[in-house]
Design a protein around this motif. Structure first.
Motif, mmCIF file in Angstrom:
data_model
loop_
_atom_site.group_PDB
_atom_site.id
_atom_site.type_symbol
_atom_site.label_atom_id
_atom_site.label_comp_id
_atom_site.label_asym_id
_atom_site.label_seq_id
_atom_site.Cartn_x
_atom_site.Cartn_y
_atom_site.Cartn_z
ATOM 1 N N ARG A 149 0.860 -1.335 -0.070
ATOM 2 C CA ARG A 149 -0.047 0.040 0.012
ATOM 3 C C ARG A 149 0.805 1.272 0.154
ATOM 4 N N GLN A 150 1.913 1.332 0.760
ATOM 5 C CA GLN A 150 2.912 2.342 0.858
ATOM 6 C C GLN A 150 3.545 2.763 -0.333
ATOM 7 N N MET A 151 4.097 1.674 -1.016
ATOM 8 C CA MET A 151 4.618 1.833 -2.298
ATOM 9 C C MET A 151 3.626 2.167 -3.387
ATOM 10 N N LYS A 152 2.581 1.892 -3.263
ATOM 11 C CA LYS A 152 1.487 2.567 -4.394
ATOM 12 C C LYS A 152 1.902 1.827 -5.749
ATOM 13 N N ARG A 153 2.042 0.488 -5.628
ATOM 14 C CA ARG A 153 2.711 -0.138 -6.842
ATOM 15 C C ARG A 153 1.488 0.207 -8.118
ATOM 16 N N GLN A 154 1.790 -0.187 -9.058
ATOM 17 C CA GLN A 154 1.036 0.273 -10.453
ATOM 18 C C GLN A 154 1.240 -0.953 -11.175
ATOM 19 N N GLY A 155 0.310 -1.450 -12.115
ATOM 20 C CA GLY A 155 0.265 -2.481 -13.098
ATOM 21 C C GLY A 155 -0.218 -3.792 -12.627
ATOM 22 N N ARG A 156 0.211 -4.844 -13.008
ATOM 23 C CA ARG A 156 -0.228 -6.088 -12.512
ATOM 24 C C ARG A 156 0.762 -6.452 -11.397
ATOM 25 N N VAL A 211 -5.279 -9.081 -5.687
ATOM 26 C CA VAL A 211 -5.339 -9.360 -4.196
ATOM 27 C C VAL A 211 -4.312 -8.746 -3.417
ATOM 28 N N LEU A 212 -4.583 -7.345 -2.793
ATOM 29 C CA LEU A 212 -3.695 -6.645 -2.095
ATOM 30 C C LEU A 212 -2.514 -6.189 -2.959
ATOM 31 N N HIS A 213 -2.380 -6.435 -4.182
ATOM 32 C CA HIS A 213 -1.348 -6.008 -5.102
ATOM 33 C C HIS A 213 -0.273 -6.915 -4.725
ATOM 34 N N LEU A 214 -0.434 -8.119 -4.212
ATOM 35 C CA LEU A 214 0.656 -8.983 -3.861
ATOM 36 C C LEU A 214 0.422 -10.306 -4.883
#
Length: 226
Positions: A149-156, A211-214
């Motif tokens: 969440r803190q890194m605010k990753r984008q994409g897949r 899922v949670l960008h993980l």
């Protein structure tokens, strides 16, 4: 931490407590005017207060472990809220997304080795065997979600798992009561994890969950119609 079984009460008898209280308080009463009346009023309160203290202590010791078995945290992934709930006692992680664009819920049961996902508005559930080595660590999951969440990753998502949907589930209860409750009133299919070339299943009909960008969960149709 003190456990309920470690608490030992000796000489815990109402008559014994009363005797000890009277013996102690009588010394103070001897130097007080109207001692007999004052002590007669205080002895019942002394016994009651001791019983209340013991009862409160026992309840506190019993309730503290139960309150610590489940924790929740809310994350914003792609502008939508996802709620992560961890049950430490049963080693179950539940992630739920509620959105007008499509809600879903997935249960990861690290002890039994099952994963199940409910997808709305398709009104369908998928149940499958979970390969623990391919999943995020259970103990590290809350920290990983917060870091993402803190890194605010984008994409897949960094990692994806693809399942092929094939046959209806015959015995939903065998996946556990929590999965049964989630999927009982929906069509539920067995989903098999695949590492096959993409041309072996229909890419265009896949349901993709971030899922949670993980972890990305892809549920793709094979030879059945969901």
């Amino acid at each position: 931490m003190l456990q309920p079984r470690d608490l030992v009460l000796t000489n815990f008898h109402p008559e014994r407590i009363t005797s000890l209280s009277q013996e102690t308080d009588s010394k103070a009463c001897a130097h007080t005017e109207n001692a007999s009346k004052l002590c007669a009023d205080e002895f019942p309160l002394t016994l009651l207060s001791q019983l209340l203290i013991v009862t409160s202590l026992l309840l506190g010791l019993l309730l503290t472990p139960a309150l610590a078995t489940s924790v929740s945290q809310q994350e914003i992934i792609g502008g939508d809220f996802q709620i992560l709930t961890i049950n430490k006692e049963w080693h179950v992680a539940t992630i739920e997304k509620k959105s007008t664009h499509g809600s879903w819920k997935t249960i990861w049961h690290y002890d039994t080795g099952f994963i199940a996902t409910r997808v709305l508005p398709e009104k369908v559930c998928f149940a499958s065997i979970m390969k623990i080595k391919e999943m995020p660590s259970f103990d590290a999951l809350p920290a990983l979600a917060e870091e993402s969440r803190q890194m605010k990753r984008q994409g897949r998502p960094a990692k994806e798992i693809t399942f092929i949907i094939r046959t209806p589930v015959r015995d939903l209860m065998s996946y556990g009561p929590d999965i049964f409750v989630m999927c009982n009133e929906l069509k539920t299919y067995v989903a098999y994890e695949v590492h096959e070339p993409q041309d072996t299943y229909s890419q265009g009909s896949c349901i993709r969950l971030d899922v949670l960008h993980l972890l990305g969960l892809n549920y793709c149709r094979d030879n059945i119609t969901v």
